[in-house]
Scaffold this motif. Structure first.
Motif, PDB file in Angstrom:
ATOM      1  N   ILE A 181       4.729   0.613   1.190  1.00 51.89           N
ATOM      2  CA  ILE A 181       5.139  -0.280   2.284  1.00 51.89           C
ATOM      3  C   ILE A 181       4.416  -1.609   2.121  1.00 51.89           C
ATOM      4  O   ILE A 181       3.469  -1.718   1.355  1.00 51.89           O
ATOM      5  CB  ILE A 181       4.803   0.320   3.669  1.00 51.89           C
ATOM      6  CG1 ILE A 181       3.289   0.495   3.832  1.00 51.89           C
ATOM      7  CG2 ILE A 181       5.547   1.616   3.907  1.00 51.89           C
ATOM      8  CD1 ILE A 181       2.830   0.715   5.255  1.00 51.89           C
ATOM      9  N   LEU A 182       4.861  -2.594   2.880  1.00 48.06           N
ATOM     10  CA  LEU A 182       4.103  -3.833   3.011  1.00 48.06           C
ATOM     11  C   LEU A 182       3.210  -3.693   4.230  1.00 48.06           C
ATOM     12  O   LEU A 182       3.577  -3.022   5.201  1.00 48.06           O
ATOM     13  CB  LEU A 182       5.030  -5.035   3.183  1.00 48.06           C
ATOM     14  CG  LEU A 182       5.853  -5.452   1.969  1.00 48.06           C
ATOM     15  CD1 LEU A 182       6.755  -6.625   2.321  1.00 48.06           C
ATOM     16  CD2 LEU A 182       4.965  -5.805   0.792  1.00 48.06           C
ATOM     17  N   ILE A 183       2.066  -4.355   4.188  1.00 46.64           N
ATOM     18  CA  ILE A 183       1.113  -4.305   5.304  1.00 46.64           C
ATOM     19  C   ILE A 183       0.541  -5.707   5.526  1.00 46.64           C
ATOM     20  O   ILE A 183       0.422  -6.484   4.576  1.00 46.64           O
ATOM     21  CB  ILE A 183      -0.014  -3.268   5.032  1.00 46.64           C
ATOM     22  CG1 ILE A 183      -0.869  -2.996   6.270  1.00 46.64           C
ATOM     23  CG2 ILE A 183      -0.891  -3.702   3.875  1.00 46.64           C
ATOM     24  CD1 ILE A 183      -0.308  -1.967   7.186  1.00 46.64           C
ATOM     25  N   ASN A 184       0.242  -6.026   6.763  1.00 46.58           N
ATOM     26  CA  ASN A 184      -0.397  -7.285   7.159  1.00 46.58           C
ATOM     27  C   ASN A 184       0.574  -8.459   7.079  1.00 46.58           C
ATOM     28  O   ASN A 184       1.777  -8.282   7.188  1.00 46.58           O
ATOM     29  CB  ASN A 184      -1.672  -7.539   6.363  1.00 46.58           C
ATOM     30  CG  ASN A 184      -2.665  -6.404   6.489  1.00 46.58           C
ATOM     31  OD1 ASN A 184      -2.696  -5.708   7.485  1.00 46.58           O
ATOM     32  ND2 ASN A 184      -3.482  -6.212   5.477  1.00 46.58           N
ATOM     33  N   THR A 185       0.040  -9.656   6.875  1.00 43.93           N
ATOM     34  CA  THR A 185       0.839 -10.868   6.875  1.00 43.93           C
ATOM     35  C   THR A 185       1.765 -10.904   5.659  1.00 43.93           C
ATOM     36  O   THR A 185       1.341 -10.628   4.544  1.00 43.93           O
ATOM     37  CB  THR A 185      -0.076 -12.107   6.873  1.00 43.93           C
ATOM     38  OG1 THR A 185      -0.935 -12.040   8.016  1.00 43.93           O
ATOM     39  CG2 THR A 185       0.728 -13.393   6.925  1.00 43.93           C
ATOM     40  N   ILE A 201       0.852  -1.187   0.000  1.00 47.69           N
ATOM     41  CA  ILE A 201       0.000   0.000   0.000  1.00 47.69           C
ATOM     42  C   ILE A 201       0.888   1.238   0.000  1.00 47.69           C
ATOM     43  O   ILE A 201       2.084   1.150   0.281  1.00 47.69           O
ATOM     44  CB  ILE A 201      -0.960   0.054   1.223  1.00 47.69           C
ATOM     45  CG1 ILE A 201      -0.172   0.175   2.536  1.00 47.69           C
ATOM     46  CG2 ILE A 201      -1.914  -1.125   1.234  1.00 47.69           C
ATOM     47  CD1 ILE A 201      -1.017   0.561   3.744  1.00 47.69           C
ATOM     48  N   HIS A 202       0.283   2.375  -0.282  1.00 49.25           N
ATOM     49  CA  HIS A 202       1.008   3.639  -0.145  1.00 49.25           C
ATOM     50  C   HIS A 202       0.660   4.200   1.230  1.00 49.25           C
ATOM     51  O   HIS A 202      -0.501   4.463   1.520  1.00 49.25           O
ATOM     52  CB  HIS A 202       0.618   4.631  -1.250  1.00 49.25           C
ATOM     53  CG  HIS A 202       1.469   5.857  -1.224  1.00 49.25           C
ATOM     54  ND1 HIS A 202       2.762   5.858  -1.690  1.00 49.25           N
ATOM     55  CD2 HIS A 202       1.232   7.102  -0.740  1.00 49.25           C
ATOM     56  CE1 HIS A 202       3.279   7.065  -1.518  1.00 49.25           C
ATOM     57  NE2 HIS A 202       2.375   7.842  -0.947  1.00 49.25           N
ATOM     58  N   ASP A 203       1.658   4.328   2.085  1.00 45.08           N
ATOM     59  CA  ASP A 203       1.462   4.851   3.439  1.00 45.08           C
ATOM     60  C   ASP A 203       1.511   6.377   3.380  1.00 45.08           C
ATOM     61  O   ASP A 203       2.550   6.961   3.086  1.00 45.08           O
ATOM     62  CB  ASP A 203       2.553   4.308   4.367  1.00 45.08           C
ATOM     63  CG  ASP A 203       2.363   4.694   5.820  1.00 45.08           C
ATOM     64  OD1 ASP A 203       1.446   5.480   6.132  1.00 45.08           O
ATOM     65  OD2 ASP A 203       3.137   4.202   6.652  1.00 45.08           O
ATOM     66  N   PRO A 239      11.781  -4.007  -2.385  1.00 46.38           N
ATOM     67  CA  PRO A 239      12.995  -3.229  -2.702  1.00 46.38           C
ATOM     68  C   PRO A 239      13.592  -2.423  -1.542  1.00 46.38           C
ATOM     69  O   PRO A 239      14.795  -2.517  -1.294  1.00 46.38           O
ATOM     70  CB  PRO A 239      12.528  -2.308  -3.834  1.00 46.38           C
ATOM     71  CG  PRO A 239      11.421  -3.076  -4.493  1.00 46.38           C
ATOM     72  CD  PRO A 239      10.732  -3.812  -3.377  1.00 46.38           C
ATOM     73  N   GLU A 240      12.788  -1.644  -0.834  1.00 41.23           N
ATOM     74  CA  GLU A 240      13.354  -0.804   0.224  1.00 41.23           C
ATOM     75  C   GLU A 240      13.922  -1.641   1.365  1.00 41.23           C
ATOM     76  O   GLU A 240      14.905  -1.271   2.002  1.00 41.23           O
ATOM     77  CB  GLU A 240      12.297   0.159   0.768  1.00 41.23           C
ATOM     78  CG  GLU A 240      12.879   1.112   1.788  1.00 41.23           C
ATOM     79  CD  GLU A 240      11.895   2.158   2.277  1.00 41.23           C
ATOM     80  OE1 GLU A 240      12.229   2.813   3.269  1.00 41.23           O
ATOM     81  OE2 GLU A 240      10.808   2.316   1.694  1.00 41.23           O
ATOM     82  N   ALA A 279       3.615  -7.000   8.845  1.00 42.12           N
ATOM     83  CA  ALA A 279       4.101  -5.650   8.580  1.00 42.12           C
ATOM     84  C   ALA A 279       3.020  -4.644   8.963  1.00 42.12           C
ATOM     85  O   ALA A 279       1.831  -4.882   8.752  1.00 42.12           O
ATOM     86  CB  ALA A 279       4.468  -5.504   7.104  1.00 42.12           C
ATOM     87  N   VAL A 280       3.463  -3.529   9.544  1.00 45.70           N
ATOM     88  CA  VAL A 280       2.536  -2.472   9.965  1.00 45.70           C
ATOM     89  C   VAL A 280       2.853  -1.179   9.219  1.00 45.70           C
ATOM     90  O   VAL A 280       3.933  -1.020   8.667  1.00 45.70           O
ATOM     91  CB  VAL A 280       2.602  -2.235  11.498  1.00 45.70           C
ATOM     92  CG1 VAL A 280       2.142  -3.477  12.261  1.00 45.70           C
ATOM     93  CG2 VAL A 280       3.997  -1.821  11.946  1.00 45.70           C
ATOM     94  N   ASP A 281       1.891  -0.267   9.267  1.00 47.16           N
ATOM     95  CA  ASP A 281       2.099   1.032   8.622  1.00 47.16           C
ATOM     96  C   ASP A 281       2.821   1.982   9.568  1.00 47.16           C
ATOM     97  O   ASP A 281       3.222   1.594  10.669  1.00 47.16           O
ATOM     98  CB  ASP A 281       0.763   1.616   8.134  1.00 47.16           C
ATOM     99  CG  ASP A 281      -0.206   1.944   9.262  1.00 47.16           C
ATOM    100  OD1 ASP A 281       0.200   2.027  10.443  1.00 47.16           O
ATOM    101  OD2 ASP A 281      -1.399   2.130   8.951  1.00 47.16           O
TER     102      ASP A 281
END
Length: 172
Positions: A34-38, A25-27, A48-49, A116-118
């Motif tokens: 970023i990645l979010i959730n499981t 998602i875009h935070d 990449p980051e 992963a969390v925001d």
């Protein structure tokens, strides 16, 4: 025809309720993707980051040999939940090193859950509700019955393997 329609509706319902793994998602808070959730480990280390620091840090980390010998005697059927932010500097440093420890212990990947969390340290669908996540990364160790036995928050007090050993010794 009714049976086919029922089966189709069940499949649709299962897909809607199934959580997307390695969701990007875009935070807005961080103004970045970023990645979010499981997440899977592969999804995490190919993001990449996160990958730019993961590869060199994982390769360079050398767990303390004496601590690892003790850890191997104590590690069993525990489960570990890793809550991290792909945007977070501490996560980028400590998660690769933690995986290096787990790999050296031959810890089963199926006993590790990655969330992963925001930037607000939240995930979707309540998947971290009740975990009291204040800082990331947070490494939560559970016994085989699912009871939390300890956690490492943000960074270790000694080393990741030293803190993990202290958690496992305290549970005995």
């Amino acid at each position: 025809m009714k049976i086919l329609l029922s089966i189709t509706l069940i499949i649709i319902a299962m897909n809607v309720s199934a959580q997307e793994v390695n969701k990007k998602i875009h935070d807005q808070a961080r103004n970045k993707d970023i990645l979010i959730n499981t997440c899977t480990r592969e999804g995490l280390i190919s993001f990449p980051e996160f990958k730019e620091m993961y590869d060199p840090l994982y390769a360079a980390y050398v767990p303390d040999a004496a601590t690892m010998i003790e850890l191997k005697k104590l590690i069993g059927k525990e489960r570990i939940k890793i809550v991290l932010g792909t945007w977070c500097g501490d996560s980028k440093v400590n998660v690769p090193n933690f995986f290096k420890v787990l790999d050296a212990l031959q810890f089963k990947e199926k006993n590790t859950e990655i969330i992963a969390v925001d930037g607000s340290k939240k995930a979707e669908n309540g998947i971290i509700d009740g975990l009291n996540i204040q800082n990331v990364p947070t490494f939560i160790v559970y016994d085989k019955k699912g009871n939390e036995v300890g956690r490492i928050v943000e960074h270790p007090k000694t080393t990741l393997e030293g803190d993990l050993l202290a958690i496992l010794k305290a549970k005995r």
